[in-house]
Write an enzyme that holds these catalytic residues in place. Structure first.
Site, PDB file in Angstrom:
ATOM      1  N   SER A 102      -6.373  -3.538  -1.918  1.00 35.87           N
ATOM      2  CA  SER A 102      -5.515  -4.399  -2.752  1.00 35.87           C
ATOM      3  C   SER A 102      -5.083  -5.656  -2.015  1.00 35.87           C
ATOM      4  O   SER A 102      -3.916  -6.050  -2.049  1.00 35.87           O
ATOM      5  CB  SER A 102      -4.275  -3.617  -3.225  1.00 35.87           C
ATOM      6  OG  SER A 102      -3.642  -4.278  -4.292  1.00 35.87           O
ATOM      7  N   SER A 116      -0.192  -5.278  -8.728  1.00 36.86           N
ATOM      8  CA  SER A 116      -1.569  -5.532  -8.291  1.00 36.86           C
ATOM      9  C   SER A 116      -2.640  -5.033  -9.254  1.00 36.86           C
ATOM     10  O   SER A 116      -3.823  -5.259  -9.011  1.00 36.86           O
ATOM     11  CB  SER A 116      -1.816  -4.905  -6.916  1.00 36.86           C
ATOM     12  OG  SER A 116      -1.243  -5.707  -5.911  1.00 36.86           O
ATOM     13  N   LYS A 130      -5.174  -7.548 -10.250  1.00 37.81           N
ATOM     14  CA  LYS A 130      -6.440  -7.822  -9.550  1.00 37.81           C
ATOM     15  C   LYS A 130      -7.657  -7.289 -10.309  1.00 37.81           C
ATOM     16  O   LYS A 130      -8.789  -7.622  -9.953  1.00 37.81           O
ATOM     17  CB  LYS A 130      -6.396  -7.223  -8.140  1.00 37.81           C
ATOM     18  CG  LYS A 130      -5.359  -7.873  -7.222  1.00 37.81           C
ATOM     19  CD  LYS A 130      -5.492  -7.348  -5.798  1.00 37.81           C
ATOM     20  CE  LYS A 130      -4.468  -7.971  -4.874  1.00 37.81           C
ATOM     21  NZ  LYS A 130      -3.133  -7.339  -4.967  1.00 37.81           N
TER      22      LYS A 130
END
Length: 356
Positions: A97, A42, A45
């Site tokens: 997240s 993640s 992101k």
């Protein structure tokens, strides 16, 4: 564990891949398999949020469709029919997240995931991420979704220069209003460094079974900034504290005095030449470095001019890469020249004579 200012060994860091760089110059201070391809979970992101922050559409209201949130994993709690802004989606990506937030962002800015991923890869090349391939906006595992610790450090270094991104990624929590109808809810940041390391400003956590624990962090102390990255790090919180402390102990502040012209010609002033001044440039490095300067200034200036007026700049480069600039300014006041009758040009006198 404490480490002396002279040494940080690869064995001291639990991560499979790690790097520490200067925020200002990009200089590598520590690395361990920093250029090895690895999935980054993640922390992906960071790129998705950055593109959202730079889109110019922060406060656009988006209606969430079922297709947009057909994604597994972490969530900011979006449902079909919800109304949410791009600004709120950035919080949804960087704090809890949310994979749903990343997917909605991709659909809104790209029309679909595939088109948005193209934007991610284009931006990656602009930043200099030469060993990165984005396939998903959220960071879910894919054979062709990978980066390196070094590339992710470049991304983090770039992203924290964006004021919106920087503000969001450093937030420990945020109370937002979205839904159908919108209602208030509080999102909490998964980044424990914001609580446990006093110099931390972010940036993003990540985890999948394939990637392991991943973390990109930014910290700032007395004006010195550091970006640290770990990929597949069983003890990532400690790794980052160790690396950041090491970086702050090693980096030194150096001074570069630009070389500029002493004066600049003036048009229409009570003097022909204006004195110039330029502030020294301070930079962080392990040692004194040879900076390359580029002076950008016009060939002359027009009166009137006030002391301190910006007239140009000196751009500074380290290893061929731009690291900052300092302004070239007027060192004195210059007034407009008031012409007396006897100082008028020959042609002005002839014109006035025949017009009488």
């Amino acid at each position: 564990m404490t480490v002396s200012a002279s040494a940080l060994e690869s064995s001291d860091v639990s991560a499979e891949c790690a790097v520490l760089i200067s925020q200002q110059t990009g200089e590598v201070i520590f690395q361990k398999n920093a250029y090895k391809h690895h999935s980054m979970a993640s922390t992906t992101k960071i790129m998705t949020s950055l593109l959202a922050a730079q889109s110019g559409k922060l406060h656009d209201e988006i209606t969430v469709s079922k297709e947009m949130i057909q994604v597994e994993g972490t969530s900011m709690g979006l449902l079909p029919g919800d109304s949410v802004s791009l600004y709120e989606l950035i919080y949804g990506m960087l704090l809890p997240s949310g994979n749903d937030a990343a997917n909605v962002t991709a659909y809104y800015l790209g029309g679909n995931v595939e088109n948005f991923v193209k934007k991610m890869n284009i931006k990656a090349k602009e930043i200099g991420m030469e060993n990165t391939s984005f396939v998903t906006p959220s960071g879910l595992d894919d054979e062709n979704h990978y980066s390196t610790a070094y590339d992710m450090a470049l991304l983090g270094r770039y992203a924290v220069n964006d004021p919106v991104f920087r503000s969001v990624c450093s937030s420990k929590k945020a109370t937002l209003s979205y839904g159908n109808p919108p209602y208030k809810r509080t999102l909490y940041n998964h980044n424990r460094l914001l609580e446990s390391y006093k110099y931390a400003f972010g940036i993003k956590t990540g985890f999948t079974k394939k990637s392991g624990r991943c973390l990109v962090s930014y910290a700032e102390k007395d004006g010195t900034g550091l970006v640290a990255v770990t990929l597949n790090a069983p003890n990532d919180w400690n790794d980052h504290k160790l690396m950041l402390d090491y970086g702050f102990s090693r980096l030194k502040r150096h001074v570069f005095k630009p070389s500029i012209p002493e004066t600049l010609p003036v048009v229409g002033g009570n003097v022909e030449n204006l004195k110039l001044c330029c502030e020294q440039f301070e930079y962080d490095s392990l040692e004194q470095r040879n900076l390359v300067q580029k002076v950008v200034i016009d060939k002359f200036a027009y009166a009137p001019i006030k002391k301190g007026d910006r007239l140009g700049e000196v751009k500074l480069y380290l290893g061929g890469k731009y690291i900052g600039s300092t302004d070239i300014c007027a060192a004195e006041n210059i007034d407009v020249l008031e012409q007396k009758q006897e100082e008028k040009s020959f042609f002005q006198r002839i014109k006035e004579r025949f017009l009488k």
